[in-house]
Each structure stands twice: as C-alpha cells, then as structure tokens.
Design a protein around this motif. Structure first.
Motif, PDB file in Angstrom:
ATOM      1  N   ALA A  67       0.830  -1.200   0.000  1.00  0.00           N
ATOM      2  CA  ALA A  67       0.000   0.000   0.000  1.00  0.00           C
ATOM      3  C   ALA A  67       0.869   1.258   0.000  1.00  0.00           C
ATOM      4  N   GLU A  68       1.952   1.223   0.768  1.00  0.00           N
ATOM      5  CA  GLU A  68       2.873   2.366   0.797  1.00  0.00           C
ATOM      6  C   GLU A  68       3.533   2.564  -0.564  1.00  0.00           C
ATOM      7  N   GLU A  69       3.923   1.470  -1.215  1.00  0.00           N
ATOM      8  CA  GLU A  69       4.528   1.574  -2.554  1.00  0.00           C
ATOM      9  C   GLU A  69       3.527   2.142  -3.553  1.00  0.00           C
ATOM     10  N   ARG A  70       2.283   1.680  -3.497  1.00  0.00           N
ATOM     11  CA  ARG A  70       1.254   2.183  -4.412  1.00  0.00           C
ATOM     12  C   ARG A  70       0.986   3.665  -4.171  1.00  0.00           C
ATOM     13  N   LYS A  71       0.971   4.031  -2.892  1.00  0.00           N
ATOM     14  CA  LYS A  71       0.729   5.430  -2.555  1.00  0.00           C
ATOM     15  C   LYS A  71       1.867   6.300  -3.086  1.00  0.00           C
ATOM     16  N   ALA A  72       3.105   5.831  -2.941  1.00  0.00           N
ATOM     17  CA  ALA A  72       4.266   6.599  -3.399  1.00  0.00           C
ATOM     18  C   ALA A  72       4.303   6.696  -4.925  1.00  0.00           C
ATOM     19  N   SER A  73       3.955   5.625  -5.614  1.00  0.00           N
ATOM     20  CA  SER A  73       4.002   5.650  -7.075  1.00  0.00           C
ATOM     21  C   SER A  73       2.644   5.975  -7.684  1.00  0.00           C
ATOM     22  N   GLY A  74       1.621   6.125  -6.875  1.00  0.00           N
ATOM     23  CA  GLY A  74       0.257   6.371  -7.363  1.00  0.00           C
ATOM     24  C   GLY A  74       0.111   7.674  -8.106  1.00  0.00           C
ATOM     25  N   THR A  75       0.779   8.730  -7.687  1.00  0.00           N
ATOM     26  CA  THR A  75       0.637  10.013  -8.370  1.00  0.00           C
ATOM     27  C   THR A  75       1.241   9.964  -9.752  1.00  0.00           C
ATOM     28  N   SER A  76       2.371   9.313  -9.908  1.00  0.00           N
ATOM     29  CA  SER A  76       3.005   9.244 -11.227  1.00  0.00           C
ATOM     30  C   SER A  76       2.219   8.333 -12.155  1.00  0.00           C
ATOM     31  N   GLU A  77       1.584   7.257 -11.628  1.00  0.00           N
ATOM     32  CA  GLU A  77       0.785   6.375 -12.473  1.00  0.00           C
ATOM     33  C   GLU A  77      -0.456   7.080 -12.973  1.00  0.00           C
ATOM     34  N   ASP A  78      -1.098   7.883 -12.123  1.00  0.00           N
ATOM     35  CA  ASP A  78      -2.288   8.598 -12.542  1.00  0.00           C
ATOM     36  C   ASP A  78      -1.961   9.562 -13.673  1.00  0.00           C
ATOM     37  N   GLU A  79      -0.825  10.235 -13.571  1.00  0.00           N
ATOM     38  CA  GLU A  79      -0.419  11.164 -14.621  1.00  0.00           C
ATOM     39  C   GLU A  79      -0.130  10.418 -15.908  1.00  0.00           C
ATOM     40  N   ASP A  80       0.512   9.228 -15.799  1.00  0.00           N
ATOM     41  CA  ASP A  80       0.828   8.441 -16.984  1.00  0.00           C
ATOM     42  C   ASP A  80      -0.445   7.944 -17.663  1.00  0.00           C
ATOM     43  N   THR A  81      -1.418   7.467 -16.899  1.00  0.00           N
ATOM     44  CA  THR A  81      -2.636   6.952 -17.512  1.00  0.00           C
ATOM     45  C   THR A  81      -3.430   8.084 -18.141  1.00  0.00           C
ATOM     46  N   ASP A  82      -3.438   9.259 -17.516  1.00  0.00           N
ATOM     47  CA  ASP A  82      -4.136  10.392 -18.113  1.00  0.00           C
ATOM     48  C   ASP A  82      -3.458  10.789 -19.425  1.00  0.00           C
ATOM     49  N   GLY A  83      -2.151  10.799 -19.433  1.00  0.00           N
ATOM     50  CA  GLY A  83      -1.408  11.167 -20.633  1.00  0.00           C
ATOM     51  C   GLY A  83      -1.618  10.155 -21.739  1.00  0.00           C
ATOM     52  N   ASP A  84      -1.659   8.864 -21.376  1.00  0.00           N
ATOM     53  CA  ASP A  84      -1.866   7.811 -22.370  1.00  0.00           C
ATOM     54  C   ASP A  84      -3.256   7.899 -22.958  1.00  0.00           C
ATOM     55  N   ALA A  85      -4.244   8.214 -22.150  1.00  0.00           N
ATOM     56  CA  ALA A  85      -5.623   8.304 -22.626  1.00  0.00           C
ATOM     57  C   ALA A  85      -5.762   9.459 -23.618  1.00  0.00           C
ATOM     58  N   ASP A  86      -5.082  10.576 -23.312  1.00  0.00           N
ATOM     59  CA  ASP A  86      -5.154  11.700 -24.211  1.00  0.00           C
ATOM     60  C   ASP A  86      -4.499  11.383 -25.550  1.00  0.00           C
ATOM     61  N   SER A  87      -3.377  10.679 -25.517  1.00  0.00           N
ATOM     62  CA  SER A  87      -2.668  10.381 -26.765  1.00  0.00           C
ATOM     63  C   SER A  87      -3.435   9.357 -27.583  1.00  0.00           C
TER      64      SER A  87
END
Length: 139
Positions: free
Chosen positions: A116-136
């Motif tokens: 859970a701590e790892e997901r929380k730490a990397s969660g912000t960067s994953e959300d940005e990546d998925t948003d960027g991928d969806a736009d592209s």
C-alpha cells in the motif's frame, strides 16, 4: 463401529479448555512467562483424551521457545487445574505448540502495508501516466 462424538461437542470442549488454561495462566501460574503469552487455540480428537494447545507469544524466538518449554514442564499442574474446574470423564493430556498462524497473519499484514505504501508513493506518477496515455490514444 462406535460413534466417536459430535463435532459441536468437541468444539465446545476445546473452547472451554482454552478458557480454563488461559484462566490458569492468569491466576495460578507461579513462574512468570517470558513475553506476552496467549492461548491461541486448542485442538482435540473426538475422544477428548488429548489436547494440542497452540500458544502465541509476543516476543523473540527465544522467548517463544522458553514459554513453550515452561508450559510443557508444568502441563501436569495445568491438567490438574482443568480436572478440578471442568467436570469431564477424562482430563485431556496437554501438549503445547507454538502458534505460527499469528506470525503468518502479521507477516501478511506487513507485506500488504508495504504494498500500500509503494502504491501510494508511485500512485501520483501512475495517474499522470494513464491520463497522458488516454489523451494520446484519443488523438
């Protein structure tokens, strides 16, 4: 073939034995036990003549081993106490074991907490990546 008993009866006796042993550890055990000792569970066959008592010890491995040895050495006293407290035809012969289920539960909880701590730490960067991928993909 003789009917060896009812499962509900065995479960009820296991629960009573567990509570009686815990009561003895609180009130009647003269020697202080190392660590924090808990009677985790009791398992008995249908004839109710033997009992495997699983003990959970909060402390080091050495404290766990020492507590199990002390309890096994004093099993006769505990059996006498059970015989006086519970009205049973036979007093079960007690054998003490370390309860590893509690250790396993704590280990799983620690691993889940770390994930859970790892997901929380990397969660912000994953959300940005998925948003960027969806736009592209839409373009």
């Amino acid at each position: 073939m003789k009917n060896m008993g009812d499962g509900r009866r065995v479960a009820r006796v296991e629960k009573e034995i567990q509570a009686t042993i815990a009561q003895f550890l609180i009130r009647g055990f003269k020697t202080p036990l190392p660590g924090l000792v808990t009677v985790a569970s009791v398992r008995m066959p249908a004839d109710l003549r033997a009992a495997k008592v699983y003990i959970s010890v909060l402390g080091s491995d050495e404290q766990k081993e020492e507590a199990i040895e002390l309890l096994q050495d004093r099993a006769f006293e505990i059996q006498n106490y059970i015989g006086k407290e519970l009205k049973m035809r036979y007093c079960p012969k007690l054998t003490f074991f370390a309860d590893h289920a509690t250790d396993q539960v704590l280990k799983v909880e620690r691993i889940l907490h770390e994930l859970a701590e790892e997901r929380k730490a990397s969660g912000t960067s994953e959300d940005e990546d998925t948003d960027g991928d969806a736009d592209s993909d839409e373009n």
